[in-house]
Design an enzyme around this catalytic site. Structure first.
Site, PDB file in Angstrom:
ATOM      1  N   GLY A 114       0.958  -1.096   0.007  1.00 21.97           N
ATOM      2  CA  GLY A 114      -0.016  -0.005   0.073  1.00 21.97           C
ATOM      3  C   GLY A 114       0.868   1.284  -0.087  1.00 21.97           C
ATOM      4  N   GLY A 115       1.945   1.410   0.796  1.00 22.27           N
ATOM      5  CA  GLY A 115       2.822   2.476   0.876  1.00 22.27           C
ATOM      6  C   GLY A 115       3.389   2.852  -0.467  1.00 22.27           C
TER       7      GLY A 115
ATOM      8  N   ASP B 177       0.347  -9.041   4.120  1.00 20.16           N
ATOM      9  CA  ASP B 177      -1.080  -8.688   4.811  1.00 20.16           C
ATOM     10  C   ASP B 177      -2.198  -8.812   3.882  1.00 20.16           C
ATOM     11  OD1 ASP B 177       0.452  -8.094   6.945  1.00 20.16           O
ATOM     12  OD2 ASP B 177       0.774  -5.938   6.571  1.00 20.16           O
TER      13      ASP B 177
ATOM     14  N   ARG C 216       7.780 -13.678   7.405  1.00 21.65           N
ATOM     15  CA  ARG C 216       8.263 -13.023   6.044  1.00 21.65           C
ATOM     16  C   ARG C 216       9.238 -13.689   5.467  1.00 21.65           C
ATOM     17  NH1 ARG C 216       7.818  -6.630   7.295  1.00 21.65           N
ATOM     18  NH2 ARG C 216       9.920  -6.714   7.088  1.00 21.65           N
TER      19      ARG C 216
HETATM   20  O1  F6P Z   1       3.736  -4.934   5.860  1.00 25.51           O
HETATM   21  C1  F6P Z   1       3.745  -5.944   6.125  1.00 25.51           C
HETATM   22  C2  F6P Z   1       4.332  -6.127   7.792  1.00 25.51           C
HETATM   23  O2  F6P Z   1       4.500  -7.580   7.480  1.00 25.51           O
HETATM   24  C3  F6P Z   1       3.102  -6.074   8.665  1.00 25.51           C
HETATM   25  O3  F6P Z   1       1.986  -7.121   8.854  1.00 25.51           O
HETATM   26  C4  F6P Z   1       3.894  -5.788   9.881  1.00 25.51           C
HETATM   27  O4  F6P Z   1       3.064  -5.154  10.888  1.00 25.51           O
HETATM   28  C5  F6P Z   1       4.843  -4.914   9.378  1.00 25.51           C
HETATM   29  O5  F6P Z   1       5.135  -5.452   8.011  1.00 25.51           O
HETATM   30  C6  F6P Z   1       6.218  -4.668  10.097  1.00 25.51           C
HETATM   31  O6  F6P Z   1       7.088  -4.650   9.451  1.00 25.51           O
HETATM   32  P1  F6P Z   1       8.581  -3.741   9.792  1.00 25.51           P
HETATM   33  O7  F6P Z   1       8.838  -3.921  11.180  1.00 25.51           O
HETATM   34  O8  F6P Z   1       9.659  -4.467   8.722  1.00 25.51           O
HETATM   35  O9  F6P Z   1       8.286  -2.286   9.525  1.00 25.51           O
END
Ligand code: F6P
Length: 377
Positions: free
Chosen positions: A115-116, A139, A304
């Site tokens: 999304g970002g 997500d 992830r």
């Molecule tokens: O955007 C995916 C995601 O895995 C979210 O579910 C999670 O909260 C977030 O990224 C955390 O990512 P980071 O700690 O790398 O910013």
């Protein structure tokens, strides 16, 4: 080989990493290089590398053997092009990025992200860059696409974790609360919770009451099941906390001046900070209310990492190859969305700023309720 005018294309991976990024780089890259005969460069570390003009040339050799590899061979970052920290200063790097794209004589730029990244891609498209995005996130919350690569793998990992937590919860007569990723959307917690047979599933879209959860766990205890597994999304909230968040977000949206907006945003940030460690608090409250010993397992970045599952490899490959077809057609400003077995270009301007949340009448929600899973409401 398809006959086409030689092009130069850039590719980057942005936002949090997800399984399938390398499969998508390969899917696009193999089509670009072998099928169309274009030149391909890969920017390092997402938008930061684009702003700093750090890249590598990608050829058939560099794309070999990456299909099954987790993470991203290019590196990633969560930088925003219009607000990037460089040498201790926050700078608008959009003009520099436009210069770099020109300097590298790029016909197009492929951005793999969530999304970002869609919002950032729109900024770059508005500045005149020929952008195409591919939907990536564990997500599964990108608007306009049936699914995003990374989700299927994370779903497998989180499901297996919940499976494993069952036997230890059962053996020790404990409540185990498994925290699953997802700050805004509960797809992963809901999917893994259903597939792993969690007794309680808590997601951001359905605020919960402690009473409803403890009643359910006590009912289980009455019937001799002195253990429970709770799958909770990072962003799941109790009813009053969710109401406070919603009120704060409305203040941000309705703010009339930059000062009141900044103040409202600070309030949202302080609520977010207060939400941290919610899972630990939840486990503690459950222990107090039920008398069952409670433990927490935060699945975190396990979800992830590592090799993508077959579904993600397939999705990433077909989206990557479809992106090459869009470049060949000179069709820019689109996200390549997954639509059933096919793909569909969706305007980035339609995707940016929106989220695909779990509808409360979704079939997964209905199925969870029908099999007796508590959703906390
Ligand atoms: O955007 C995916 C995601 O895995 C979210 O579910 C999670 O909260 C977030 O990224 C955390 O990512 P980071 O700690 O790398 O910013």
């Amino acid at each position: 080989m398809t006959v086409s005018a030689t092009k130069r294309v850039g590719i980057l991976t942005a936002g949090g990493d997800a399984p399938g990024l390398n499969a998508a780089i390969r899917g696009f890259g193999k089509s670009a290089i072998s099928e169309f005969g274009w030149e391909l460069i890969g920017f390092r570390d997402g938008i930061r590398g684009l702003a700093e003009n750090r890249f590598i040339t990608l050829d058939s050799d560099s794309l070999a053997g990456i299909l099954t590899v987790g993470g991203t061979i290019l590196g990633t970052s969560r930088d925003k092009p219009h607000k990037m920290e460089l040498d201790g200063e926050i700078r608008d790097m959009v003009p520099t990025i436009v210069d770099n794209v020109e300097k590298n004589q790029l016909d197009g730029l492929i951005m793999l992200g969530g999304g970002g990244t869609a919002k950032n891609a729109l900024r770059l498209a508005d500045a005149g860059i020929n952008v195409i995005t591919l939907p990536k996130t564990i997500d599964n919350d990108i608007w306009g696409t049936d699914s995003s690569f990374g989700f299927a793998t994370a779903l497998e990992i989180a499901t297996e974790a919940i499976d494993r937590l069952h036997s230890t919860a059962h053996s020790h007569h404990r409540i185990i609360v498994a925290e699953v990723m997802g700050h805004k959307a509960g797809w992963l917690a809901l999917g893994a919770g259903i597939a792993g047979g969690a007794d309680v599933i808590l997601i951001p879209e359905i605020p919960y009451s402690m009473e409803s959860i403890t009643d359910m766990i006590k009912e289980r205890m009455k019937s001799g099941r002195n253990f429970s597994v709770v799958a909770v999304a990072e962003g799941a909230m109790e009813l009053d906390e969710a109401a406070a968040f919603q009120a704060a977000q409305t203040l941000v949206k309705d703010a009339k001046t930059p000062e009141t907006k900044a103040q409202a945003k600070r309030h949202v940030a302080s609520l977010e900070a207060g939400h941290r460690e919610n899972t630990l608090r939840l486990a503690h409250k459950l222990e107090e209310a039920t008398g069952l010993e409670s433990r927490v397992s935060i699945l975190g970045y396990m979800q992830r990492g590592g090799t993508p599952c077959a579904v993600d490899r397939l999705l990433a490959t077909r989206l990557g190859a479809a992106a090459a077809d869009l470049v060949a057609a000179g069709k820019y400003g689109y996200m390549v969305a997954a639509r059933g077995e096919g793909v569909e270009p969706v305007r980035i301007s339609d995707v940016a700023g929106k989220l695909k949340l779990v509808p409360t009448d979704h079939s997964w929600v209905a199925a969870a309720r029908e099999v007796g899973t508590a959703l906390g409401d």
